[in-house]
Design a protein around this motif. Structure first.
Motif, PDB file in Angstrom:
ATOM      1  N   GLY A 172      43.874  47.132  36.220  1.00 36.40           N
ATOM      2  CA  GLY A 172      44.317  46.142  37.508  1.00 36.40           C
ATOM      3  C   GLY A 172      43.818  44.936  37.450  1.00 36.40           C
ATOM      4  O   GLY A 172      43.850  44.135  36.271  1.00 36.40           O
ATOM      5  N   GLY A 173      43.254  44.481  38.384  1.00 38.40           N
ATOM      6  CA  GLY A 173      42.878  42.994  38.530  1.00 38.40           C
ATOM      7  C   GLY A 173      41.715  42.411  37.294  1.00 38.40           C
ATOM      8  O   GLY A 173      42.007  41.414  36.754  1.00 38.40           O
ATOM      9  N   LEU A 174      40.900  43.250  37.045  1.00 35.42           N
ATOM     10  CA  LEU A 174      40.032  42.892  36.011  1.00 35.42           C
ATOM     11  C   LEU A 174      40.471  42.896  34.826  1.00 35.42           C
ATOM     12  O   LEU A 174      40.123  41.905  33.947  1.00 35.42           O
ATOM     13  CB  LEU A 174      38.855  44.092  35.953  1.00 35.42           C
ATOM     14  N   GLY A 175      41.284  43.495  34.398  1.00 32.51           N
ATOM     15  CA  GLY A 175      42.078  43.481  33.100  1.00 32.51           C
ATOM     16  C   GLY A 175      43.154  42.613  33.160  1.00 32.51           C
ATOM     17  O   GLY A 175      42.994  41.505  31.955  1.00 32.51           O
ATOM     18  N   ASN A 204      40.471  54.481  35.745  1.00 36.38           N
ATOM     19  CA  ASN A 204      39.836  54.066  37.009  1.00 36.38           C
ATOM     20  C   ASN A 204      39.789  52.786  37.355  1.00 36.38           C
ATOM     21  O   ASN A 204      39.294  52.011  36.300  1.00 36.38           O
ATOM     22  CB  ASN A 204      38.429  55.044  37.150  1.00 36.38           C
ATOM     23  N   ASP A 205      39.905  52.398  38.444  1.00 35.21           N
ATOM     24  CA  ASP A 205      40.009  50.894  38.953  1.00 35.21           C
ATOM     25  C   ASP A 205      38.658  50.930  40.151  1.00 35.21           C
ATOM     26  O   ASP A 205      38.880  51.865  40.891  1.00 35.21           O
ATOM     27  CB  ASP A 205      41.127  50.434  39.637  1.00 35.21           C
ATOM     28  N   ASP A 206      37.818  50.152  39.988  1.00 33.60           N
ATOM     29  CA  ASP A 206      36.784  49.926  40.956  1.00 33.60           C
ATOM     30  C   ASP A 206      35.921  51.346  41.269  1.00 33.60           C
ATOM     31  O   ASP A 206      35.639  51.446  42.344  1.00 33.60           O
ATOM     32  CB  ASP A 206      37.404  49.441  42.141  1.00 33.60           C
ATOM     33  N   SER A 207      35.893  52.031  40.169  1.00 33.46           N
ATOM     34  CA  SER A 207      34.972  53.225  40.110  1.00 33.46           C
ATOM     35  C   SER A 207      34.974  53.432  38.766  1.00 33.46           C
ATOM     36  O   SER A 207      35.548  53.279  37.942  1.00 33.46           O
ATOM     37  CB  SER A 207      35.701  54.406  41.024  1.00 33.46           C
ATOM     38  N   ASN A 234      30.118  39.854  37.521  1.00 29.80           N
ATOM     39  CA  ASN A 234      29.998  41.256  38.498  1.00 29.80           C
ATOM     40  C   ASN A 234      31.516  41.159  39.069  1.00 29.80           C
ATOM     41  O   ASN A 234      31.770  40.261  39.668  1.00 29.80           O
ATOM     42  CB  ASN A 234      28.939  41.307  39.510  1.00 29.80           C
ATOM     43  N   HIS A 235      32.052  42.146  39.427  1.00 33.55           N
ATOM     44  CA  HIS A 235      33.367  42.270  39.762  1.00 33.55           C
ATOM     45  C   HIS A 235      33.344  43.307  41.020  1.00 33.55           C
ATOM     46  O   HIS A 235      34.533  43.378  41.551  1.00 33.55           O
ATOM     47  CB  HIS A 235      34.255  42.624  38.805  1.00 33.55           C
ATOM     48  N   THR A 236      32.508  43.625  41.518  1.00 35.59           N
ATOM     49  CA  THR A 236      32.548  44.587  42.692  1.00 35.59           C
ATOM     50  C   THR A 236      31.072  44.945  43.280  1.00 35.59           C
ATOM     51  O   THR A 236      30.171  45.031  42.524  1.00 35.59           O
ATOM     52  CB  THR A 236      33.326  45.800  42.239  1.00 35.59           C
ATOM     53  N   THR A 281      35.140  31.209  41.227  1.00 35.39           N
ATOM     54  CA  THR A 281      36.149  31.817  41.995  1.00 35.39           C
ATOM     55  C   THR A 281      37.354  32.130  41.067  1.00 35.39           C
ATOM     56  O   THR A 281      37.675  31.287  40.161  1.00 35.39           O
ATOM     57  CB  THR A 281      36.694  30.945  43.072  1.00 35.39           C
ATOM     58  N   ASN A 282      37.874  33.563  40.924  1.00 32.25           N
ATOM     59  CA  ASN A 282      39.002  34.088  39.981  1.00 32.25           C
ATOM     60  C   ASN A 282      40.018  32.939  40.214  1.00 32.25           C
ATOM     61  O   ASN A 282      40.297  32.202  41.136  1.00 32.25           O
ATOM     62  CB  ASN A 282      39.486  35.341  40.359  1.00 32.25           C
ATOM     63  N   GLY A 283      40.946  32.889  39.171  1.00 30.39           N
ATOM     64  CA  GLY A 283      42.160  32.259  39.254  1.00 30.39           C
ATOM     65  C   GLY A 283      43.114  33.039  38.264  1.00 30.39           C
ATOM     66  O   GLY A 283      42.905  34.071  37.543  1.00 30.39           O
ATOM     67  N   LYS A 286      34.742  44.164  50.843  1.00 31.99           N
ATOM     68  CA  LYS A 286      34.887  45.191  50.073  1.00 31.99           C
ATOM     69  C   LYS A 286      35.891  44.743  48.829  1.00 31.99           C
ATOM     70  O   LYS A 286      35.689  45.113  47.520  1.00 31.99           O
ATOM     71  CB  LYS A 286      35.851  46.563  50.356  1.00 31.99           C
ATOM     72  N   GLU A 287      36.930  43.894  49.009  1.00 33.57           N
ATOM     73  CA  GLU A 287      37.585  43.160  47.515  1.00 33.57           C
ATOM     74  C   GLU A 287      36.830  42.037  47.235  1.00 33.57           C
ATOM     75  O   GLU A 287      36.551  40.987  47.921  1.00 33.57           O
ATOM     76  CB  GLU A 287      38.812  42.795  48.168  1.00 33.57           C
ATOM     77  N   ALA A 288      36.364  42.302  46.125  1.00 30.05           N
ATOM     78  CA  ALA A 288      35.364  41.270  45.264  1.00 30.05           C
ATOM     79  C   ALA A 288      36.326  39.865  45.548  1.00 30.05           C
ATOM     80  O   ALA A 288      35.698  38.689  45.882  1.00 30.05           O
ATOM     81  CB  ALA A 288      34.851  41.746  44.007  1.00 30.05           C
ATOM     82  N   SER A 289      37.566  39.896  45.041  1.00 29.61           N
ATOM     83  CA  SER A 289      38.161  38.669  45.043  1.00 29.61           C
ATOM     84  C   SER A 289      39.588  38.909  45.271  1.00 29.61           C
ATOM     85  O   SER A 289      40.281  38.338  46.348  1.00 29.61           O
ATOM     86  CB  SER A 289      38.091  37.973  43.847  1.00 29.61           C
ATOM     87  N   GLY A 290      40.033  39.762  44.398  1.00 30.43           N
ATOM     88  CA  GLY A 290      41.790  39.699  44.647  1.00 30.43           C
ATOM     89  C   GLY A 290      42.521  38.717  43.800  1.00 30.43           C
ATOM     90  O   GLY A 290      41.665  37.468  43.735  1.00 30.43           O
ATOM     91  N   THR A 291      43.500  38.965  43.180  1.00 31.22           N
ATOM     92  CA  THR A 291      43.990  38.088  42.317  1.00 31.22           C
ATOM     93  C   THR A 291      45.477  38.062  42.663  1.00 31.22           C
ATOM     94  O   THR A 291      46.200  36.912  42.525  1.00 31.22           O
ATOM     95  CB  THR A 291      43.777  38.223  40.829  1.00 31.22           C
TER      96      THR A 291
HETATM   97  N1  CR6 Z   1      39.313  46.200  40.953  1.00 27.82           N
HETATM   98  C1  CR6 Z   1      37.780  43.629  41.899  1.00 27.82           C
HETATM   99  O1  CR6 Z   1      38.028  44.866  43.050  1.00 27.82           O
HETATM  100  C2  CR6 Z   1      38.679  41.361  41.520  1.00 27.82           C
HETATM  101  C3  CR6 Z   1      39.102  41.869  40.226  1.00 27.82           C
HETATM  102  C4  CR6 Z   1      38.796  40.549  39.142  1.00 27.82           C
HETATM  103  C5  CR6 Z   1      38.107  44.142  40.561  1.00 27.82           C
HETATM  104  C6  CR6 Z   1      38.875  42.360  42.364  1.00 27.82           C
HETATM  105  O2  CR6 Z   1      38.699  42.434  43.828  1.00 27.82           O
HETATM  106  O3  CR6 Z   1      39.917  40.584  41.912  1.00 27.82           O
HETATM  107  O4  CR6 Z   1      37.922  42.754  39.749  1.00 27.82           O
HETATM  108  N2  CR6 Z   1      36.992  44.829  40.119  1.00 27.82           N
HETATM  109  O5  CR6 Z   1      37.677  39.791  39.514  1.00 27.82           O
HETATM  110  C7  CR6 Z   1      36.697  45.584  39.254  1.00 27.82           C
HETATM  111  O6  CR6 Z   1      37.531  46.085  38.479  1.00 27.82           O
HETATM  112  C8  CR6 Z   1      35.305  46.310  38.846  1.00 27.82           C
HETATM  113  C9  CR6 Z   1      39.227  45.016  40.333  1.00 27.82           C
HETATM  114  O7  CR6 Z   1      40.171  44.555  39.729  1.00 27.82           O
END
Ligand code: CR6
Length: 835
Positions: A130-133, A283-286, A369-371, A476-478, A664-669
């Motif tokens: 998801g977001g991180l990738g 797994n996303d965020d775990s 760090n992403h979470t 901050t993410n972009g 809870k949501e580190a950033s969101g994109t």
């Molecule tokens: N799940 C965050 O939860 C953030 C992205 C990218 C996440 C999300 O809020 O936008 O990273 N964290 O920084 C992890 O994957 C650990 C995500 O995509």
């Protein structure tokens, strides 16, 4: 050195030419010589492949020229280490970046082929969750566009994120065979393979100078083969490399077994080696503390570090300057074993002493760090870790020993602090805390949005902040406006360019100029028309694929992201039920027609998330078939949400749901992608929502819910969800509707686990936020009725979103962390595109 492109080539040829006729010739040539097909027997995929190779040919010159330039000039280089790169389809992106989109479209049309059809054919590399990738993919795009020397290092999973099907309302996972028809974008480099060790034990020895050394005697050795994909910047000559590693068995592995006649055993060993890069953990965020996952992490990290060392040697650079040549970014803790592996390479394989090796290491790495979610913080049991990486365990113990001495000096007599900060968790079964290793081994630590970075300093990494305040920053993410505006929303992009020129594509702040047209009624009309047309496109898609008709004049309310309790798709569901109940109670109620669209995958082992999908589909079943709803309410769960599909979804949204529990949501994109396509956000003060609201203006953002601080206070004060249930009739009715079996053909048990979790714990405070959410949603409905005003709010979202370009994020990293410079690549005239 011989120049890559002979200087005497002055004419266009079939591999570089970019006029319609040459492109057509090249296409047929590739169809014939690569796909071995002629038109009559070609499939759509053959055509896609022929076109992909035609486009790749036009990219290669820039790519090789980039590689050569980097090799000669040996610039400081960013190495972005990430276990995930969620690239999305390449063809459209490359066409756009090369400036060939229109001419190729024409060439294909002259063959009677539709370019959109061919683009649709591409199987996307789903090498992320998801977001991180996806963030890693956006950053790789911006690095190339900004002409920064960089390499993306990761894993070439044979199976990426699973494909999602919905059967009887439940998620079903299908393996992602993305390589089935071949991947025209990658180039295998078997000649550049490397060896990676696993298991075994260590031995000590003393060299001829009487110096003490350690040697790692592995149990097995696996080969890493790089597969390279060019990542071209937007209208630049710089094409960086994404280098993904595939695991293979070494040729000699089976001699012994073969000789013993153990054919089966030897083949099995081979497949075990190849298992390492077989499949992405979904797994996303775990995280799951699985040994294979740890092995994947070490595998790609070791390959990548060895590769960097090899490059330096090829450039005659001394390893003493490793940290001057490379800035290595750790994308979350997944690659953090790199800290120990670089130490091992320097100590054991290059005979550096500890202090020198540690100095280099800690000047090389930076950690993102992403979470903050505790279940996502990686820790590896000492036993498991030591059995695969005995030498790294020794090194980590030594790092920890020295680190704790430092802590003791800075904070004397503080045993609790030592226990909290130790890289080794000794509270029960012993674990290695990867985030701690990352903090100790890096010179910079950043969170991904302002709130997140602040919370890191206050909570999760508080002790490390007190120890090393100078290491902490925020970036901050972009997201890339190329893929998520120009490519996926050409109508909007063209309208914008017509008004303000096209420099906004690489300087997103220029969108501000749109504010001048806020009261230009022609512009507003056109802007509105674009949204309507895109919504119509999505409606057509849904009719074709789901056989459901939706009204493009209804409000498109979209929540598209991974399914997770903290993201609270079920809060959205509670509002839908509330609307449903209101209309049932008063069938003539004047409501703003809405179409609720959901998309997202649940981790296969995450039962509650899967139950949320089932709930949404069950509600959809009832709502969509109830004549009382009379097209005022529609609910659709869109299956298999991925990058390709996301590109259809963002442009079509009126409302973007960003409703996570604050903190809870580190950033969101996704929040950024929706907003830059003109959706208004309904959201909490969480992650980057806060900064989006700041820039678009609070009057152009629908805010609701508790703040992160209030969430903590409420929990500390003893939160009781029943209080909300008992005192809020609409909430009670919504919940009772579910528990009575109304949405489950009378079965009161189906959703019980979900309801019990809400009523007895409600970890994510849905009930506490419910009233605020539905009031806010009602304001949205009201606001949508004032069309002119809504259009202006939507325009302002686009006009003010410039900050959230990944170009800005990358500039932040470049200036504050990496300290690298751009290096422009020159290519001969003839192959530069013009249109
Ligand atoms: N799940 C965050 O939860 C953030 C992205 C990218 C996440 C999300 O809020 O936008 O990273 N964290 O920084 C992890 O994957 C650990 C995500 O995509």
């Amino acid at each position: 050195m011989v120049s890559i492109v002979p200087n005497n080539i002055q004419i266009e040829d079939d591999r570089t030419g970019i006029n319609v006729e040459t492109l057509k010739r090249a296409f047929l040539d590739n169809l014939f010589y690569i796909q071995a097909k002629f038109p009559k027997i070609s499939t759509k995929n053959d055509y896609y492949m022929a076109l992909a190779y035609t486009v790749r040919d036009r990219l290669l010159n820039r790519w090789l020229q980039t590689t050569q330039t980097y090799l000669e000039k040996a610039p400081r280089t960013v190495a972005y280490l990430s276990a995930e790169f969620l690239m999305g389809p390449h063809l459209g992106n490359n066409l756009m970046n090369l400036g060939l989109y229109n001419v190729v479209k024409q060439a294909m049309e002259e063959f009677g082929l539709g370019l959109t059809d061919l683009l649709e054919q591409e199987e996307e590399p789903g090498l992320g969750n998801g977001g991180l990738g996806r963030l890693a993919a956006c950053y790789i795009d911006s690095l190339a566009t900004l002409e920064i020397p960089a390499i993306g290092y990761g894993i070439r999973y044979e199976y990426g994120i699973f494909d999602q099907e919905i059967k009887n309302g439940w998620q079903v996972e299908i393996t992602d065979k993305w390589l089935r028809y071949g991947n025209p974008w990658e180039v295998p480099r078997p000649e550049a393979e490397l060896e990676v060790k696993f298991g075994g034990h260590t031995e000590n020895y003393t060299d001829e100078h009487g110096r003490y050394h350690v040697q790692w005697i592995p149990f097995k050795v696996v080969k890493g083969v790089p597969y390279d994909t060019p990542i071209l910047g937007f209208q630049t000559n710089n094409a960086n490399t994404l280098r993904l590693w595939k695991a293979e068995a070494p040729e000699s592995f089976d001699f012994e077994a073969f000789n013993k006649g153990d054919y089966f055993g030897s083949v099995q060993e081979k497949s075990e080696c190849e298992n390492i890069t077989k499949v992405l953990y979904p797994n996303d965020d775990s995280y799951q503390g699985k040994q294979l996952r740890l092995e994947q992490q070490f595998f790609f990290v070791s390959c990548s570090l060895q590769d960097m060392i090899r490059m330096m040697k090829a450039q005659n650079l001394t390893l003493e300057r490793f940290h001057e040549h490379f800035a290595i970014q750790l994308n979350d803790t997944h690659p953090t074993i790199a800290v120990a592996e670089l130490m091992r390479l320097l100590l054991d394989e290059h005979q550096f002493d500890w202090d020198k090796a540690w100095n280099i290491t800690t000047k090389t790495f930076a950690y993102t760090n992403h979470t903050l979610l505790p279940e996502a913080l990686e820790r590896w049991s000492i036993n498991m870790f030591g059995s695969s990486f005995p030498r790294h365990l020794q090194i980590i113990y030594e790092i920890n020993l020295r680190f704790l001495d430092e802590v003791r000096i800075k904070f004397p007599d503080d045993g609790n602090r030592l226990r909290r900060m130790s890289i080794i968790d000794e509270s029960g079964e012993r674990y290695i805390r990867m985030a701690h290793l990352a903090c100790v081994g890096s010179f910079a630590i950043n969170g991904v949005a302002e709130l997140h970075s602040e919370l890191l300093k206050k909570t999760t990494l508080h002790d490390f902040y007190e120890m090393y305040p100078e290491k902490f920053t925020n970036v901050t993410n972009g997201v890339t406006p190329r893929r998520f505006m120009v490519l996926s929303n050409p109508r909007l992009a063209n309208l914008i360019t017509k008004k303000i020129g096209d420099s906004w594509v690489t300087n997103l702040d220029e969108l501000r100029k749109l504010e001048t047209f806020l009261y230009d009624s022609d512009f507003c009309k056109e802007f509105h028309q674009v949204k309507q047309d895109v919504k119509q496109d999505l409606a057509n898609y849904i009719r074709t694929n789901y056989n459901i008709t939706i009204d493009p004049n209804s409000l498109f309310d979209i929540q598209a992201k991974r399914i997770h309790e903290y993201k609270r798709q079920h809060l959205n569901a509670l509002y839908i039920i509330t609307l449903y109940n209101r209309i049932k109670a008063n069938p003539n109620l004047d409501v703003t027609p809405r179409t609720f669209l959901f998309g997202g995958k649940a981790a296969p082992g995450y039962y509650m998330a899967k139950l949320i999908i089932k709930l949404i589909n069950s509600i959809a079943d009832v709502v969509n078939h109830d004549p009382d709803m009379r097209d005022r309410l529609k609910v659709i769960f869109l299956k298999d949400y991925n990058v390709k599909f996301a590109q259809r979804v963002y442009p079509a949204a009126d409302l973007s749901e960003q409703i996570s529990t604050a903190g809870k949501e580190a950033s969101g994109t996704g929040n950024m992608k929706f907003s830059m396509n003109g959706a208004l956000t309904i959201g909490t003060l969480d992650g980057a929502n806060i900064e989006i609201r700041e820039v678009v203006g609070e009057e152009n953002f629908f805010l609701f819910g508790l703040t992160a601080e209030e969430v903590l206070q409420k929990k500390a004060a003893g939160y009781n969800p029943w209080d909300y249930y008992n005192s809020n009739p609409e909430l009670k009715l919504a919940i009772d509707r579910i528990s009575s079996g109304f949405f489950s053909h009378g079965d009161p048990n189906l959703f019980k686990p979900l309801l019990d979790s809400l009523l007895y714990r409600d970890q994510y405070l849905l009930l506490a936020d419910y009233q605020s959410y539905i009031e806010c949603q009602d304001r949205v409905s009201q606001a949508y009725r004032d069309r002119e005003q809504w259009i202006r709010m939507s325009i302002l979202n686009v006009a003010r979103i410039g900050k959230f370009s990944s170009d800005r994020s990358i500039r932040d990293y470049v200036q504050n962390i990496w300290k690298v410079s751009a290096l422009k690549v020159e290519v001969p005239e003839y192959s530069q595109s013009t249109n």
